[in-house]
Design an enzyme around this catalytic site. Structure first.
Site, PDB file in Angstrom:
ATOM      1  N   ARG A 142       0.814  -1.230   0.000  1.00 29.63           N
ATOM      2  CA  ARG A 142       0.000   0.000   0.000  1.00 29.63           C
ATOM      3  C   ARG A 142       0.845   1.276   0.000  1.00 29.63           C
ATOM      4  NH1 ARG A 142      -3.318  -3.418  -0.700  1.00 29.63           N
ATOM      5  NH2 ARG A 142      -5.466  -3.428   0.078  1.00 29.63           N
ATOM      6  N   SER A 181     -10.704  -0.194   3.165  1.00 32.55           N
ATOM      7  CA  SER A 181      -9.937  -0.386   4.412  1.00 32.55           C
ATOM      8  C   SER A 181      -9.452   0.977   4.894  1.00 32.55           C
ATOM      9  CB  SER A 181      -8.707  -1.256   4.160  1.00 32.55           C
ATOM     10  OG  SER A 181      -9.094  -2.524   3.729  1.00 32.55           O
ATOM     11  N   GLU A 196      -4.943   4.242   6.078  1.00 38.90           N
ATOM     12  CA  GLU A 196      -4.637   3.966   4.675  1.00 38.90           C
ATOM     13  C   GLU A 196      -4.965   5.144   3.739  1.00 38.90           C
ATOM     14  OE1 GLU A 196      -6.572   1.719   1.451  1.00 38.90           O
ATOM     15  OE2 GLU A 196      -5.597   0.007   2.395  1.00 38.90           O
TER      16      GLU A 196
HETATM   17  N1  EPU Z   1     -10.808 -10.107  10.398  1.00 36.96           N
HETATM   18  C1  EPU Z   1     -11.478 -10.126  11.600  1.00 36.96           C
HETATM   19  N2  EPU Z   1     -12.504  -9.244  11.771  1.00 36.96           N
HETATM   20  C2  EPU Z   1     -12.899  -8.388  10.811  1.00 36.96           C
HETATM   21  C3  EPU Z   1     -12.200  -8.367   9.586  1.00 36.96           C
HETATM   22  C4  EPU Z   1     -11.163  -9.247   9.390  1.00 36.96           C
HETATM   23  O1  EPU Z   1     -11.178 -10.904  12.492  1.00 36.96           O
HETATM   24  O2  EPU Z   1     -13.851  -7.636  11.055  1.00 36.96           O
HETATM   25  C5  EPU Z   1      -9.702 -11.084  10.189  1.00 36.96           C
HETATM   26  C6  EPU Z   1     -10.224 -12.432   9.699  1.00 36.96           C
HETATM   27  O3  EPU Z   1      -9.475 -13.428  10.309  1.00 36.96           O
HETATM   28  C7  EPU Z   1      -9.901 -12.421   8.226  1.00 36.96           C
HETATM   29  C8  EPU Z   1      -8.642 -11.571   8.183  1.00 36.96           C
HETATM   30  O4  EPU Z   1      -8.831 -10.597   9.217  1.00 36.96           O
HETATM   31  O5  EPU Z   1      -9.667 -13.709   7.761  1.00 36.96           O
HETATM   32  C9  EPU Z   1      -8.422 -10.897   6.860  1.00 36.96           C
HETATM   33  O6  EPU Z   1      -9.605 -10.215   6.472  1.00 36.96           O
HETATM   34  P1  EPU Z   1      -9.911  -9.936   4.923  1.00 36.96           P
HETATM   35  O7  EPU Z   1      -9.640 -11.124   4.125  1.00 36.96           O
HETATM   36  O8  EPU Z   1     -11.256  -9.307   4.837  1.00 36.96           O
HETATM   37  O9  EPU Z   1      -8.797  -8.942   4.497  1.00 36.96           O
HETATM   38  P2  EPU Z   1      -8.175  -7.663   5.210  1.00 36.96           P
HETATM   39  O10 EPU Z   1      -6.785  -7.973   5.625  1.00 36.96           O
HETATM   40  O11 EPU Z   1      -9.103  -7.164   6.259  1.00 36.96           O
HETATM   41  C10 EPU Z   1      -7.076  -6.756   3.016  1.00 36.96           C
HETATM   42  C11 EPU Z   1      -7.052  -5.488   2.232  1.00 36.96           C
HETATM   43  C12 EPU Z   1      -8.329  -5.322   1.436  1.00 36.96           C
HETATM   44  C13 EPU Z   1      -8.454  -6.512   0.485  1.00 36.96           C
HETATM   45  C14 EPU Z   1      -8.458  -7.806   1.307  1.00 36.96           C
HETATM   46  C15 EPU Z   1      -8.441  -9.044   0.449  1.00 36.96           C
HETATM   47  C16 EPU Z   1      -5.655  -3.953   3.489  1.00 36.96           C
HETATM   48  C17 EPU Z   1      -5.586  -2.761   4.367  1.00 36.96           C
HETATM   49  N3  EPU Z   1      -6.863  -4.354   3.131  1.00 36.96           N
HETATM   50  O12 EPU Z   1      -8.121  -6.637   3.978  1.00 36.96           O
HETATM   51  O13 EPU Z   1      -8.197  -4.144   0.648  1.00 36.96           O
HETATM   52  O14 EPU Z   1      -9.640  -6.430  -0.286  1.00 36.96           O
HETATM   53  O15 EPU Z   1      -7.268  -7.858   2.137  1.00 36.96           O
HETATM   54  O16 EPU Z   1      -7.173  -9.220  -0.100  1.00 36.96           O
HETATM   55  O17 EPU Z   1      -4.617  -4.518   3.125  1.00 36.96           O
HETATM   56  C18 EPU Z   1      -8.653  -1.774   0.684  1.00 36.96           C
HETATM   57  O18 EPU Z   1      -7.436  -1.599   0.696  1.00 36.96           O
HETATM   58  O19 EPU Z   1      -9.460  -0.822   0.694  1.00 36.96           O
HETATM   59  C19 EPU Z   1      -9.175  -3.146   0.714  1.00 36.96           C
HETATM   60  C20 EPU Z   1     -10.474  -3.404   0.815  1.00 36.96           C
END
Ligand code: EPU
Length: 341
Positions: free
Chosen positions: A163, A237, A333
């Site tokens: 990012r 995010s 972010e």
């Molecule tokens: N999780 C929780 N609670 C929540 C959300 C997530 O416990 O409310 C934990 C879960 O274990 C889940 C893990 O976090 O398995 C990862 O969650 P998720 O797959 O939704 O991905 P993220 O790490 O929260 C990142 C990116 C997203 C992208 C997704 C999928 C960043 C800051 N965000 O989110 O990007 O779509 O991975 O690859 O890196 C964005 O940048 O705007 C964005 C949406």
């Protein structure tokens, strides 16, 4: 076209109220360079925006606010394996993804449904489901905001990391990206590192294992977790997933055995900020007009008429509480504008 005191509330997906002193929407590089060299605007600060899907507007933005609106897509080179596409900054990112898939080119499918323009994509090295822009970007062209110099940046020149890019860090506020060149595969080569995606893909019969199928899955995954900004204002995010050392990771895991983390090639660990925020009690919690979303704790939402100051104060409270519980500092972010208030 230049508009004075342009309201930006409809031009940022968090729907924060602010205006641009002069808002310039430009249809070509030559228009842009003429504006940048125009004596009438010489002393003004300059800021670049795209579709506003990753912005935190704290107050009115002084000076020139520039948006590149130029559209266009062309194949500039090709061999047996790859196609190189040049795309102008004003194209919509997701429309580009859809077009490349319908042409039979692969590489962008995991980045489906990410909001925003093509020109904004390199700023924060957009990424999702195991793929980042850095994986497909060959090079880009940019114009210096103050000298109007045109420069080509190779992928290495962009200094991409999670990012982040040179445009968001070392040379922040200096360049406007006018076009990008992407290298896409002509034959299937899918990225299935994201476990949930792989599980769904593996269930498909061979004949249905296509880039379009991946796009459809990603769209379904995103729609099931992320609120549509047209329905509930948000900027995706709101925090980055923090990266911590192996030692810190070990300490945290001792206290929180179900900590969600991902080992990085550097030996560090990326933590799921959504998990930290949920554990700190902020998932679905609302204070006034602002809250963290009930399905994805990483997404800050503006329920109704929030201001940039309210969002910043709420974000400060979330960070403080995560820091108190885990001794981990969250980093926002979205790009914060104006840079100085
Ligand atoms: N999780 C929780 N609670 C929540 C959300 C997530 O416990 O409310 C934990 C879960 O274990 C889940 C893990 O976090 O398995 C990862 O969650 P998720 O797959 O939704 O991905 P993220 O790490 O929260 C990142 C990116 C997203 C992208 C997704 C999928 C960043 C800051 N965000 O989110 O990007 O779509 O991975 O690859 O890196 C964005 O940048 O705007 C964005 C949406």
């Amino acid at each position: 076209m230049i508009t004075e005191n342009m309201p930006l509330i409809d031009r940022n997906t968090l729907r924060l109220p602010a205006s641009a002193e002069y808002f310039a929407e430009l249809a070509s590089e030559s228009e842009l360079r003429a504006l940048l060299l125009d004596e009438a605007f010489f002393k003004l600060p300059r800021t670049v925006v795209g579709e506003g899907s990753n912005l935190l507007l704290r107050a009115d933005v002084p000076g020139l606010v520039i948006r590149m609106a130029e559209k266009g897509l062309a194949v500039v080179a090709e061999d047996d394996e790859f196609v190189w596409l040049e795309v102008k900054a004003g194209e919509c990112w997701d429309a580009l993804v859809a077009t490349t898939i319908s042409c039979g080119w692969q590489g962008l499918e995991n980045l489906s449904l990410i909001p925003g323009s093509v020109g904004a994509a390199p700023f924060q090295n957009i990424g999702a489901y195991g793929v980042e822009l850095a994986d497909v970007l060959d090079s880009l062209s940019a114009i210096h905001l103050y000298t109007a110099e045109r420069r080509d940046f190779s992928c290495a020149d962009c200094c991409f990391s999670y990012r982040d890019s040179i445009f968001k860090s070392a040379q922040k506020g200096e360049w406007v990206i006018t076009s990008v060149r992407l290298r896409l595969n002509k034959s299937p080569k899918f990225s299935l590192g994201y476990a949930d995606l792989k599980a769904r893909f593996d269930q498909l019969p061979d004949s249905q294992r296509t880039a379009q199928a991946i796009r459809d899955m990603i769209i379904a995954l995103r729609q099931s977790k992320l609120p549509d900004p047209k329905v509930l204002a948000n900027a995706g995010s709101f925090f980055k997933n923090p990266i911590v050392s192996a030692e810190q990771h070990q300490r945290l895991q001792r206290h929180f055995p179900d900590l969600v983390s991902y080992l990085q090639s550097s030996g560090d660990y990326k933590l799921a900020a959504g998990w930290l925020i949920e554990r700190a009690g902020w998932k679905g919690r609302r204070v006034g007009n602002v809250g963290m979303h009930e399905k994805q704790a990483l997404v800050l939402v503006n329920y109704d008429a929030a201001t940039g100051a309210e969002v910043s104060e709420f974000s400060r409270q979330v960070c403080a509480s995560v820091n108190e519980m885990f001794a981990v500092l969250l980093e926002q972010e979205p790009v914060v504008l104006p840079v100085v208030i």
